[in-house]
Each structure stands twice: as C-alpha cells, then as structure tokens.
Scaffold this motif. Structure first.
Motif, PDB file in Angstrom:
ATOM      1  N   ALA A 157       0.824  -1.210   0.000  1.00  0.00           N
ATOM      2  CA  ALA A 157       0.000   0.000   0.000  1.00  0.00           C
ATOM      3  C   ALA A 157       0.860   1.261   0.000  1.00  0.00           C
ATOM      4  N   ASP A 158       2.063   1.159   0.563  1.00  0.00           N
ATOM      5  CA  ASP A 158       3.008   2.276   0.556  1.00  0.00           C
ATOM      6  C   ASP A 158       3.936   2.238  -0.651  1.00  0.00           C
ATOM      7  N   ASP A 159       3.638   1.345  -1.596  1.00  0.00           N
ATOM      8  CA  ASP A 159       4.435   1.179  -2.813  1.00  0.00           C
ATOM      9  C   ASP A 159       5.866   0.740  -2.513  1.00  0.00           C
ATOM     10  N   ARG A 160       6.029  -0.003  -1.454  1.00  0.00           N
ATOM     11  CA  ARG A 160       7.354  -0.535  -1.080  1.00  0.00           C
ATOM     12  C   ARG A 160       7.381  -2.017  -1.465  1.00  0.00           C
ATOM     13  N   LEU A 161       7.334  -2.250  -2.775  1.00  0.00           N
ATOM     14  CA  LEU A 161       7.127  -3.612  -3.266  1.00  0.00           C
ATOM     15  C   LEU A 161       8.327  -4.519  -3.025  1.00  0.00           C
ATOM     16  N   VAL A 162       9.529  -3.994  -3.172  1.00  0.00           N
ATOM     17  CA  VAL A 162      10.710  -4.827  -2.940  1.00  0.00           C
ATOM     18  C   VAL A 162      10.782  -5.236  -1.473  1.00  0.00           C
ATOM     19  N   GLU A 163      10.493  -4.290  -0.582  1.00  0.00           N
ATOM     20  CA  GLU A 163      10.473  -4.620   0.843  1.00  0.00           C
ATOM     21  C   GLU A 163       9.386  -5.645   1.142  1.00  0.00           C
ATOM     22  N   ALA A 164       8.253  -5.508   0.463  1.00  0.00           N
ATOM     23  CA  ALA A 164       7.156  -6.459   0.654  1.00  0.00           C
ATOM     24  C   ALA A 164       7.572  -7.856   0.206  1.00  0.00           C
ATOM     25  N   ALA A 165       8.243  -7.932  -0.944  1.00  0.00           N
ATOM     26  CA  ALA A 165       8.698  -9.229  -1.441  1.00  0.00           C
ATOM     27  C   ALA A 165       9.724  -9.835  -0.501  1.00  0.00           C
ATOM     28  N   ARG A 166      10.632  -9.019  -0.018  1.00  0.00           N
ATOM     29  CA  ARG A 166      11.675  -9.511   0.881  1.00  0.00           C
ATOM     30  C   ARG A 166      11.072 -10.017   2.193  1.00  0.00           C
ATOM     31  N   ASP A 167      10.164  -9.239   2.757  1.00  0.00           N
ATOM     32  CA  ASP A 167       9.552  -9.641   4.019  1.00  0.00           C
ATOM     33  C   ASP A 167       8.757 -10.940   3.843  1.00  0.00           C
ATOM     34  N   TRP A 168       8.014 -11.049   2.755  1.00  0.00           N
ATOM     35  CA  TRP A 168       7.225 -12.257   2.494  1.00  0.00           C
ATOM     36  C   TRP A 168       8.124 -13.487   2.380  1.00  0.00           C
ATOM     37  N   MET A 169       9.225 -13.341   1.686  1.00  0.00           N
ATOM     38  CA  MET A 169      10.095 -14.492   1.438  1.00  0.00           C
ATOM     39  C   MET A 169      10.811 -14.957   2.693  1.00  0.00           C
ATOM     40  N   THR A 170      10.930 -14.090   3.706  1.00  0.00           N
ATOM     41  CA  THR A 170      11.563 -14.537   4.943  1.00  0.00           C
ATOM     42  C   THR A 170      10.746 -15.623   5.638  1.00  0.00           C
ATOM     43  N   GLU A 171       9.464 -15.728   5.303  1.00  0.00           N
ATOM     44  CA  GLU A 171       8.637 -16.786   5.884  1.00  0.00           C
ATOM     45  C   GLU A 171       8.909 -18.139   5.229  1.00  0.00           C
ATOM     46  N   TRP A 172       9.480 -18.137   4.048  1.00  0.00           N
ATOM     47  CA  TRP A 172       9.624 -19.366   3.269  1.00  0.00           C
ATOM     48  C   TRP A 172      11.072 -19.816   3.148  1.00  0.00           C
ATOM     49  N   ALA A 173      11.994 -18.877   3.142  1.00  0.00           N
ATOM     50  CA  ALA A 173      13.396 -19.181   2.875  1.00  0.00           C
ATOM     51  C   ALA A 173      14.223 -19.101   4.156  1.00  0.00           C
ATOM     52  N   ASN A 174      15.248 -19.966   4.248  1.00  0.00           N
ATOM     53  CA  ASN A 174      16.186 -19.862   5.363  1.00  0.00           C
ATOM     54  C   ASN A 174      17.225 -18.785   5.057  1.00  0.00           C
ATOM     55  N   ASP A 175      18.121 -18.540   5.981  1.00  0.00           N
ATOM     56  CA  ASP A 175      19.077 -17.437   5.815  1.00  0.00           C
ATOM     57  C   ASP A 175      19.939 -17.610   4.574  1.00  0.00           C
ATOM     58  N   ARG A 176      20.421 -18.829   4.350  1.00  0.00           N
ATOM     59  CA  ARG A 176      21.254 -19.066   3.169  1.00  0.00           C
ATOM     60  C   ARG A 176      20.455 -18.812   1.887  1.00  0.00           C
ATOM     61  N   GLU A 177      19.230 -19.292   1.857  1.00  0.00           N
ATOM     62  CA  GLU A 177      18.398 -19.095   0.672  1.00  0.00           C
ATOM     63  C   GLU A 177      18.095 -17.619   0.451  1.00  0.00           C
ATOM     64  N   MET A 178      17.830 -16.887   1.526  1.00  0.00           N
ATOM     65  CA  MET A 178      17.572 -15.458   1.383  1.00  0.00           C
ATOM     66  C   MET A 178      18.783 -14.746   0.816  1.00  0.00           C
ATOM     67  N   SER A 179      19.977 -15.162   1.236  1.00  0.00           N
ATOM     68  CA  SER A 179      21.187 -14.544   0.715  1.00  0.00           C
ATOM     69  C   SER A 179      21.324 -14.784  -0.783  1.00  0.00           C
ATOM     70  N   VAL A 180      21.063 -16.016  -1.212  1.00  0.00           N
ATOM     71  CA  VAL A 180      21.162 -16.348  -2.635  1.00  0.00           C
ATOM     72  C   VAL A 180      20.113 -15.587  -3.437  1.00  0.00           C
ATOM     73  N   LEU A 181      18.879 -15.543  -2.947  1.00  0.00           N
ATOM     74  CA  LEU A 181      17.809 -14.853  -3.656  1.00  0.00           C
ATOM     75  C   LEU A 181      18.076 -13.352  -3.746  1.00  0.00           C
ATOM     76  N   SER A 182      18.677 -12.795  -2.705  1.00  0.00           N
ATOM     77  CA  SER A 182      19.003 -11.363  -2.720  1.00  0.00           C
ATOM     78  C   SER A 182      20.115 -11.064  -3.721  1.00  0.00           C
ATOM     79  N   GLU A 183      21.176 -11.864  -3.670  1.00  0.00           N
ATOM     80  CA  GLU A 183      22.325 -11.629  -4.544  1.00  0.00           C
ATOM     81  C   GLU A 183      21.992 -11.857  -6.017  1.00  0.00           C
TER      82      GLU A 183
END
Length: 286
Positions: A157-183
């Motif tokens: 709603a605040d047009d912070r879509l990348v932050e929204a995607a990142r926050d959502w994915m933290t529920e599904w991915a572990n730390d290593r996976e989040m690092s790979v997805l970010s990079e």
C-alpha cells in the motif's frame, strides 16, 4: 509489467500460447528439445523467474515450457485470481501442447500442478516440489500466515514492493536461501508480482487442489521433492508433503539433501537431476 526471458543459447526464444476457460491468454517460454515438460511457478514469481536456473540442466532432455499463470510474465491478466482459475490456466496450457506432458511446480505452484493432474488426461506425471497443503495448517500457522499477508499488504500500500517481497520471502526461505535470492536479484525481479499475489491470497475460494477428494482423483505417478532442511523454516512444509503423500495413490517422496523450502530456486541442479530421473523413469515404463 516487466517481462523476464530465459537464458538463450543464441537462438530466438519461442513462446507457446493457450487460452484459459474464461478467455485469459496463458503464455509460456519454450526452451530446449525433447519430450514436453511444463514448469509452473510459485506464488511470487513467473515461469522464467522460478525455472531459468533449472532449465540449463533440463533443456538437453526436454522441451521445457516455462508457463506463467494469469497476471504473470507474458500472460494476460484478469480480475479473477482465485485458486481454481489458476488451476484452469495450467489445465488449458498442458492440454494445448498436444501430447502428454510432464508437469512440475514448486511450493504454491505444486498445488496448481496437482490440481491440473486431477482434471486433465494430458498430464502424464507430476513432480511437486515442496508442495503446500492448507488443510494441515493449525491455528498458530494460520496466524503466522495471516500476519505475513498483512505485512505484505501494508508495504504494498506504501508502494514498497521490494520490501514487501523480501519480508514475504523470509517466511519461506532460510538465511542461506535469502542470501542467494538477494544476490541473484530474484527479490527485486519478483516484487512486481506482489499485488498479484495479494489478489490470489485475498480471493481464496472453497476449492483446494490439495483437498483429499481432489488428490484421490490423481491417477498418474507423482514424485514429492522435499528439501531436507525445509522443516527448519516451518513444520507446515513437512506436514504438507506428508498430507499429499497420504492421499495420492501413486506417490513417492524424495528428499533433496541440504535444501530448504526454496531449494528449486537455490539448488536448481539437484532438483533438475531428480526431475530428469523421475520423468525418464516414467517414460521408460510407458
């Protein structure tokens, strides 16, 4: 909407088009050569975003159809984003190929693949990669999922879509996976689909592809690929695999060592190896 394209080995990328029941055009990028393998994306991606990593290991054996459901990739959009309509998108696409297909999907996309297998004789076999089953959510899990959806909606709603995607994915991915997805840039690329995912979640209907009555209608072989570390992120993931395995008559569970729930993205070669083995074994038995 930004369109993603798969890796190209020097030739023009082909597309395949189908029309879903309500007239929505469903498009998939076509890559490789061999027996047809339709690859469905998960909740926040599109066909190419979710499968381009594995395509390099599959395209020498299969014609890979990296399809996108409504509102994703090159496919048409539609205000009806219910679960049943997404399953109809997959059914329309696999039936348009013109011959029996292998069908694979990760996470939420595995649900759509299972739903399509219960409806269409065009599906010869299914690989459900870390599938979800909402039937096994308990009260605490439902609250956790609800909170994640609320946070994503507020950020969107605040047009912070990348932050929204990142926050959502933290529920599904572990730390290593989040690092790979970010990079890899995956989170930035899939942020455009946050509004579409919210529509899907907000339009949840009574139909469920993982209802026991639906799963029991699947007669083709199904392999359930599960990351050995997916349970560390959320016990729901392991319980979902157990649920599907219990209700599909010809199901096999294979564990991917060291992978989490996002293994199909982060460990594409390991998942591709399992897909090759499963679908080629199926072909040899026919």
């Amino acid at each position: 909407m930004t369109e993603t394209t798969p890796p190209d080995a020097g030739g023009k990328v082909k597309t395949h088009r189908a029309v879903s029941n309500d007239g929505t055009e469903i498009v998939g990028h076509v890559y490789g050569d061999g027996r047809p393998l339709v690859l469905v994306h998960a909740g926040l991606g599109d066909g190419v975003l979710d499968w381009d990593g594995a395509t390099a290991y599959l395209s020498d054996r299969f014609t890979c159809y990296l399809m996108s459901t409504r509102g994703r990739g090159s496919s048409g959009d539609h205000p009806d984003q219910s679960t049943e309509r997404h399953v109809e998108d997959v059914v329309a696409f696999v039936e348009s190929v013109g011959e029996p297909v292998g069908l694979a999907g990760p996470s939420g996309g595995a649900m759509f693949a299972l739903g399509a297998a219960a409806r269409s004789e065009a599906v010869a076999a299914v690989a459900a990669c870390d599938p979800l089953a909402f039937e096994v959510l308990d009260g605490a899990d439902e609250a956790r999922l609800h909170d994640a959806v609320e946070r994503m909606a507020e950020l969107a709603a605040d047009d912070r879509l990348v932050e929204a995607a990142r926050d959502w994915m933290t529920e599904w991915a572990n730390d290593r996976e989040m690092s790979v997805l970010s990079e890899s840039g995956y989170l930035e690329a899939c942020a455009q689909y946050v509004p579409a995912l919210l529509q899907v979640l907000q339009q949840a209907d009574a139909y469920s592809p993982t209802d026991p009555s639906v799963l029991q209608r699947i007669t083709v072989p199904v392999v359930l690929l599960q990351g050995s570390r997916s349970n560390a992120t959320w016990t729901w993931f392991t319980e979902s695999v157990r649920h599907v395995d219990e209700h599909v008559r010809d199901a096999t569970v294979r564990e991917i060592d060291g992978a989490g729930h996002m293994g199909a993205w982060v460990e594409p070669e390991s998942y591709a190896d399992e897909l090759v083995q499963f679908f080629e074994e199926r072909h040899e038995r026919v």
